[in-house]
Design a protein around this motif. Structure first.
Motif, mmCIF file in Angstrom:
data_model
loop_
_atom_site.group_PDB
_atom_site.id
_atom_site.type_symbol
_atom_site.label_atom_id
_atom_site.label_comp_id
_atom_site.label_asym_id
_atom_site.label_seq_id
_atom_site.Cartn_x
_atom_site.Cartn_y
_atom_site.Cartn_z
ATOM 1 N N THR A 47 0.867 -1.176 0.000
ATOM 2 C CA THR A 47 0.000 0.000 0.000
ATOM 3 C C THR A 47 0.904 1.227 0.000
ATOM 4 O O THR A 47 2.007 1.210 0.572
ATOM 5 C CB THR A 47 -0.922 0.048 1.231
ATOM 6 O OG1 THR A 47 -0.130 0.145 2.406
ATOM 7 C CG2 THR A 47 -1.814 -1.180 1.295
ATOM 8 N N VAL A 48 0.439 2.284 -0.656
ATOM 9 C CA VAL A 48 1.202 3.526 -0.725
ATOM 10 C C VAL A 48 0.227 4.670 -0.492
ATOM 11 O O VAL A 48 -0.722 4.842 -1.255
ATOM 12 C CB VAL A 48 1.902 3.703 -2.091
ATOM 13 C CG1 VAL A 48 2.710 4.989 -2.116
ATOM 14 C CG2 VAL A 48 2.801 2.506 -2.398
ATOM 15 N N ASP A 49 0.458 5.416 0.577
ATOM 16 C CA ASP A 49 -0.345 6.596 0.877
ATOM 17 C C ASP A 49 0.521 7.821 0.629
ATOM 18 O O ASP A 49 1.635 7.924 1.166
ATOM 19 C CB ASP A 49 -0.832 6.575 2.324
ATOM 20 C CG ASP A 49 -1.847 5.473 2.567
ATOM 21 O OD1 ASP A 49 -2.798 5.376 1.762
ATOM 22 O OD2 ASP A 49 -1.696 4.720 3.532
ATOM 23 N N VAL A 50 0.003 8.745 -0.179
ATOM 24 C CA VAL A 50 0.729 9.952 -0.545
ATOM 25 C C VAL A 50 -0.091 11.141 -0.054
ATOM 26 O O VAL A 50 -1.277 11.267 -0.384
ATOM 27 C CB VAL A 50 0.916 10.040 -2.074
ATOM 28 C CG1 VAL A 50 1.665 11.304 -2.450
ATOM 29 C CG2 VAL A 50 1.633 8.801 -2.596
ATOM 30 N N SER A 51 0.531 12.001 0.743
ATOM 31 C CA SER A 51 -0.133 13.185 1.276
ATOM 32 C C SER A 51 0.741 14.400 1.027
ATOM 33 O O SER A 51 1.960 14.331 1.198
ATOM 34 C CB SER A 51 -0.357 13.045 2.792
ATOM 35 O OG SER A 51 -1.091 11.883 3.083
ATOM 36 N N VAL A 52 0.117 15.507 0.644
ATOM 37 C CA VAL A 52 0.830 16.765 0.485
ATOM 38 C C VAL A 52 0.445 17.627 1.691
ATOM 39 O O VAL A 52 -0.722 17.974 1.869
ATOM 40 C CB VAL A 52 0.475 17.466 -0.841
ATOM 41 C CG1 VAL A 52 1.226 18.786 -0.964
ATOM 42 C CG2 VAL A 52 0.796 16.549 -2.026
ATOM 43 N N LEU A 53 1.447 17.927 2.509
ATOM 44 C CA LEU A 53 1.210 18.603 3.783
ATOM 45 C C LEU A 53 2.018 19.891 3.869
ATOM 46 O O LEU A 53 3.094 20.001 3.282
ATOM 47 C CB LEU A 53 1.607 17.674 4.936
ATOM 48 C CG LEU A 53 0.997 16.272 4.922
ATOM 49 C CD1 LEU A 53 1.688 15.382 5.940
ATOM 50 C CD2 LEU A 53 -0.491 16.354 5.193
ATOM 51 N N THR A 54 1.518 20.835 4.648
ATOM 52 C CA THR A 54 2.266 22.059 4.925
ATOM 53 C C THR A 54 2.806 21.951 6.339
ATOM 54 O O THR A 54 2.044 21.772 7.292
ATOM 55 C CB THR A 54 1.368 23.299 4.773
ATOM 56 O OG1 THR A 54 0.847 23.321 3.452
ATOM 57 C CG2 THR A 54 2.168 24.566 5.015
ATOM 58 N N ARG A 55 4.111 22.036 6.447
ATOM 59 C CA ARG A 55 4.787 21.961 7.747
ATOM 60 C C ARG A 55 5.566 23.245 7.960
ATOM 61 O O ARG A 55 5.630 24.099 7.081
ATOM 62 C CB ARG A 55 5.727 20.753 7.773
ATOM 63 C CG ARG A 55 5.000 19.436 7.646
ATOM 64 C CD ARG A 55 5.933 18.294 7.908
ATOM 65 N NE ARG A 55 5.222 17.028 7.838
ATOM 66 C CZ ARG A 55 5.807 15.878 7.598
ATOM 67 N NH1 ARG A 55 7.109 15.812 7.400
ATOM 68 N NH2 ARG A 55 5.101 14.766 7.551
ATOM 69 N N ASP A 56 6.218 23.357 9.103
ATOM 70 C CA ASP A 56 7.021 24.549 9.384
ATOM 71 C C ASP A 56 8.063 24.802 8.303
ATOM 72 O O ASP A 56 8.331 25.942 7.944
ATOM 73 C CB ASP A 56 7.722 24.424 10.747
ATOM 74 C CG ASP A 56 6.738 24.495 11.902
ATOM 75 O OD1 ASP A 56 5.614 25.005 11.701
ATOM 76 O OD2 ASP A 56 7.084 24.044 13.005
ATOM 77 N N GLU A 57 8.635 23.729 7.766
ATOM 78 C CA GLU A 57 9.687 23.852 6.747
ATOM 79 C C GLU A 57 9.126 24.037 5.346
ATOM 80 O O GLU A 57 9.862 24.136 4.381
ATOM 81 C CB GLU A 57 10.649 22.667 6.801
ATOM 82 C CG GLU A 57 10.019 21.319 6.489
ATOM 83 C CD GLU A 57 9.452 20.563 7.688
ATOM 84 O OE1 GLU A 57 9.427 19.330 7.620
ATOM 85 O OE2 GLU A 57 9.015 21.187 8.680
ATOM 86 N N GLY A 58 7.806 24.090 5.198
ATOM 87 C CA GLY A 58 7.167 24.304 3.902
ATOM 88 C C GLY A 58 6.328 23.114 3.481
ATOM 89 O O GLY A 58 6.005 22.239 4.284
ATOM 90 N N VAL A 59 6.013 23.065 2.200
ATOM 91 C CA VAL A 59 5.195 21.978 1.649
ATOM 92 C C VAL A 59 6.063 20.732 1.482
ATOM 93 O O VAL A 59 7.195 20.811 0.989
ATOM 94 C CB VAL A 59 4.583 22.393 0.291
ATOM 95 C CG1 VAL A 59 3.877 21.221 -0.366
ATOM 96 C CG2 VAL A 59 3.617 23.551 0.482
ATOM 97 N N VAL A 60 5.530 19.601 1.921
ATOM 98 C CA VAL A 60 6.227 18.318 1.768
ATOM 99 C C VAL A 60 5.256 17.292 1.201
ATOM 100 O O VAL A 60 4.036 17.417 1.349
ATOM 101 C CB VAL A 60 6.816 17.784 3.098
ATOM 102 C CG1 VAL A 60 7.838 18.750 3.668
ATOM 103 C CG2 VAL A 60 5.724 17.488 4.109
#
Length: 156
Positions: A125-138
């Motif tokens: 299984t592969v879960d891909v999430s685009v998140l905004t963190r303190d260091e920017g978008v990951v």
């Protein structure tokens, strides 16, 4: 009628039933770990070649059915400035092709995400999430393998 025929027929039926229930040989942990990591790499390959990837160094297997274990890997990818996470996630299933299929979990998320099953990579299984963190978008990539044999030596 020979009395041994019904007994032989019952014995044969029992043998077939037991053969159908016999435990299947699990793949090695190294093999499923390699397949899960290869599936994650395919996702990374869909990003620009200059991305930075941080791989979680943990290689500790987690228990599953019986004595089996599975691999879970997590990679954090730092895309370039101006990265469009929603477009990336929306186009990912088509870009990855037939080695992957969408796994609609019916979850409402407030960030771009895709859940995939990778038949081309031993059903990882592969879960891909685009998140905004303190260091920017990951781009957060999490992969879980199928159940496997416990490795001969486990990482600390």
């Amino acid at each position: 009628m020979d009395a041994t025929r019904p007994a032989l027929a019952l014995l044969a039926a029992a043998a077939l039933a037991l053969a159908g229930c016999a435990p299947t040989s699990l793949p090695t942990y190294e093999a499923v770990r390699g397949q899960a990591q290869a599936a994650m790499q395919r996702v990374v390959d869909e990003l620009s070649p200059d991305v930075r990837v941080e791989k979680n160094p943990s290689d500790k297997p987690f228990g599953c059915e019986g004595e089996g274990v599975f691999y879970t890997g997590q990679w954090t990818v730092f895309p370039p400035e101006g990265f469009d996470g929603q477009s990336f996630v929306d186009g990912l299933p088509a870009a990855l092709g037939s080695d992957f299929r969408t796994d609609d979990r019916g979850l409402e998320l407030n960030y771009p995400a895709a859940s995939l099953i990778a038949p081309g990579y031993s059903n990882s299984t592969v879960d891909v999430s685009v998140l905004t963190r303190d260091e920017g978008v990951v781009v957060d990539i999490l992969s879980t393998s199928q159940c496997a044999q416990r490795p001969a030596t486990e990482a600390p």
